[in-house]
Enzyme design. Structure first.
Site, PDB file in Angstrom:
ATOM      1  N   THR A 130      67.913 -46.440 -72.473  1.00 17.42           N
ATOM      2  CA  THR A 130      67.015 -47.609 -72.583  1.00 17.42           C
ATOM      3  C   THR A 130      65.913 -47.697 -73.821  1.00 17.42           C
ATOM      4  O   THR A 130      65.429 -46.342 -74.018  1.00 17.42           O
ATOM      5  CB  THR A 130      66.286 -48.011 -71.260  1.00 17.42           C
ATOM      6  OG1 THR A 130      65.346 -48.929 -71.381  1.00 17.42           O
ATOM      7  CG2 THR A 130      65.637 -46.807 -70.713  1.00 17.42           C
ATOM      8  N   ASP A 131      65.438 -48.732 -73.991  1.00 21.36           N
ATOM      9  CA  ASP A 131      64.197 -48.862 -75.177  1.00 21.36           C
ATOM     10  C   ASP A 131      62.877 -48.640 -74.545  1.00 21.36           C
ATOM     11  O   ASP A 131      61.936 -48.171 -75.082  1.00 21.36           O
ATOM     12  CB  ASP A 131      64.044 -50.272 -75.796  1.00 21.36           C
ATOM     13  CG  ASP A 131      63.872 -51.257 -74.870  1.00 21.36           C
ATOM     14  OD1 ASP A 131      64.039 -51.100 -73.730  1.00 21.36           O
ATOM     15  OD2 ASP A 131      63.728 -52.436 -75.514  1.00 21.36           O
ATOM     16  N   GLU A 132      62.921 -48.434 -73.104  1.00 24.65           N
ATOM     17  CA  GLU A 132      61.573 -48.101 -72.342  1.00 24.65           C
ATOM     18  C   GLU A 132      61.353 -46.800 -72.484  1.00 24.65           C
ATOM     19  O   GLU A 132      60.094 -46.340 -72.147  1.00 24.65           O
ATOM     20  CB  GLU A 132      61.966 -48.531 -71.013  1.00 24.65           C
ATOM     21  CG  GLU A 132      61.939 -49.877 -70.621  1.00 24.65           C
ATOM     22  CD  GLU A 132      61.962 -50.215 -69.100  1.00 24.65           C
ATOM     23  OE1 GLU A 132      61.358 -49.829 -68.489  1.00 24.65           O
ATOM     24  OE2 GLU A 132      62.722 -51.110 -68.833  1.00 24.65           O
ATOM     25  N   TYR A 155      60.856 -44.280 -63.958  1.00 25.86           N
ATOM     26  CA  TYR A 155      62.021 -44.732 -64.559  1.00 25.86           C
ATOM     27  C   TYR A 155      62.221 -44.232 -65.969  1.00 25.86           C
ATOM     28  O   TYR A 155      63.140 -43.412 -66.421  1.00 25.86           O
ATOM     29  CB  TYR A 155      62.434 -46.094 -64.325  1.00 25.86           C
ATOM     30  CG  TYR A 155      63.446 -46.710 -65.297  1.00 25.86           C
ATOM     31  CD1 TYR A 155      64.648 -45.998 -65.096  1.00 25.86           C
ATOM     32  CD2 TYR A 155      63.221 -47.795 -66.310  1.00 25.86           C
ATOM     33  CE1 TYR A 155      65.580 -46.511 -66.052  1.00 25.86           C
ATOM     34  CE2 TYR A 155      64.217 -47.967 -66.952  1.00 25.86           C
ATOM     35  CZ  TYR A 155      65.483 -47.666 -66.666  1.00 25.86           C
ATOM     36  OH  TYR A 155      66.534 -48.168 -67.989  1.00 25.86           O
ATOM     37  N   LYS A 159      64.721 -41.270 -67.832  1.00 22.85           N
ATOM     38  CA  LYS A 159      65.786 -41.686 -68.811  1.00 22.85           C
ATOM     39  C   LYS A 159      65.465 -40.845 -70.041  1.00 22.85           C
ATOM     40  O   LYS A 159      66.243 -40.613 -70.738  1.00 22.85           O
ATOM     41  CB  LYS A 159      65.576 -43.253 -69.162  1.00 22.85           C
ATOM     42  CG  LYS A 159      66.453 -43.954 -67.933  1.00 22.85           C
ATOM     43  CD  LYS A 159      67.733 -43.462 -67.578  1.00 22.85           C
ATOM     44  CE  LYS A 159      68.549 -44.126 -68.883  1.00 22.85           C
ATOM     45  NZ  LYS A 159      70.147 -43.726 -68.715  1.00 22.85           N
TER      46      LYS A 159
END
Length: 347
Positions: A130-132, A155, A159
């Site tokens: 993810t870009d998060e 989260y 990741k």
């Protein structure tokens, strides 16, 4: 081609399975623990095809994952299994640590043992992220493959750790790993705790449409089927050891998204007044990143991928899908998640 897809009963995983099964020579095996966010109905049409197999198992079971890899002998492992909802990670980070970190470690070890023994031609381990993991942007700039990691939530931190494990298994052990980091996905079969399905289902149920803060947080929206196309391109043309940022080039504030959804519902299922009357601004999420945006020029240039869907039309199609598929989402709303707020710690 033989594919092993972890988390294939989830939102992005199921879209990828449908994309892979379009090829008449594809054989797809899904391994999924079938937690709350997985829906067997998402894969039911595929299970009628003998080229498709669903294995209910936990990716943290390293011995079972090795046995599965050796038995299925995949050309590509797509690793999507993950806990993904920020609010749930605020309430209970332990499941995120276990699945996202321990589970990724188990999959990498199984893939390594299988690869070192079988040496399949063109084998790839595609780790989907993810870009998060990059944290928050200000008003300017976009994430790319060189952006430093700066996760904000449990989260995104788990990741980020999983990304680092995947990259290390390539550098240390020579496992042909490729990492992708995507922006916010939308489309059919998304679990209804996410923004777009939550707004659609709360609206037609006459419930409040909660928006964090003032609704100014920005996300880059990518249709899930465009994302599935990108993952296939990455597996077929991507270089081991590389990472690819995948974005939809469709930045919208959360408030813009909710207003667009309400406008579509006003036209499709009219009520007295407007669905915008149900909008309710609530206290912000702890550590809420202001803005995400992806610079996808590398995957466009190197692999020839670009999103094919116009966002406004894609959103309209998504709203139409939820209106037409109550049999898919109704059991989830009644037995799994009714739309209540999660992640209130610190608010």
């Amino acid at each position: 081609m033989k594919y092993l897809v972890t988390g294939g009963a989830g939102f992005i995983g199921s879209a990828l399975c449908y994309r892979l099964m379009q090829s008449p020579n594809a054989h797809v095996t899904v391994v999924d623990k079938m937690t709350y966010a997985a829906n067997p109905a998402s894969l039911a049409p595929l299970e009628r095809d003998p080229r498709f197999r669903l294995v209910r198992a936990d990716i943290c079971d390293s011995a079972l994952m090795l046995d599965l890899a050796r038995a299925e002998a995949p050309d590509v492992i797509f690793h999507l299994a993950a806990e993904t909802h920020v609010d749930r990670s605020i309430d209970g980070a332990d499941a995120f640590v276990k699945t996202n970190l321990v589970g990724t470690f188990a999959m990498l070890q199984a893939a390594r043992a299988y690869y070192e023994r079988a040496r399949p031609d063109r084998f790839r381990f595609v780790h989907v992220s993810t870009d998060e993991v990059f944290g928050s942007l200000g008003a300017e700039g976009r994430f790319d493959e060189e952006t430093p990691y700066d996760p904000s939530s449990p989260y995104s931190a788990t990741k980020a750790g999983a990304d680092h494990l995947a990259q290390a298994w390539h550098r240390t052990y020579g496992l042909p790993v490729i990492v992708s980091n995507c922006s916010n996905n939308y489309g059919p079969r998304q679990f209804p705790e996410k923004l777009i399905p939550l707004m659609v289902l709360n609206a037609i149920a006459g419930q409040a449409l909660p928006i964090y803060g003032d609704g100014s947080n920005v996300r880059d929206w990518l249709h899930v089927e465009d994302h599935a196309d990108a993952l296939v391109q990455i597996a077929e043309l991507g270089a081991p050891g590389e990472s690819y940022a995948v974005g939809g080039d469709s930045e919208k504030t959360n408030l813009e998204i909710v207003n667009l959804v309400c406008g579509l519902l006003d036209a499709r299922r009219p009520i007295s007044g407007s669905y915008t009357d149900q909008i309710e601004f609530v206290s912000d999420r702890p550590g809420h990143d202001l803005r995400y945006a992806i610079d996808a020029s590398k995957i466009r240039k190197d692999l020839g991928w670009a999103p094919s869907r116009n966002f406004e039309q894609g959103l309209a199609d998504t709203v139409d899908w939820y209106l037409a598929n109550e049999a898919w989402w109704r059991p989830l709303r009644e037995r799994v998640y009714a739309g209540d707020r999660l992640g209130k710690v610190g608010t």
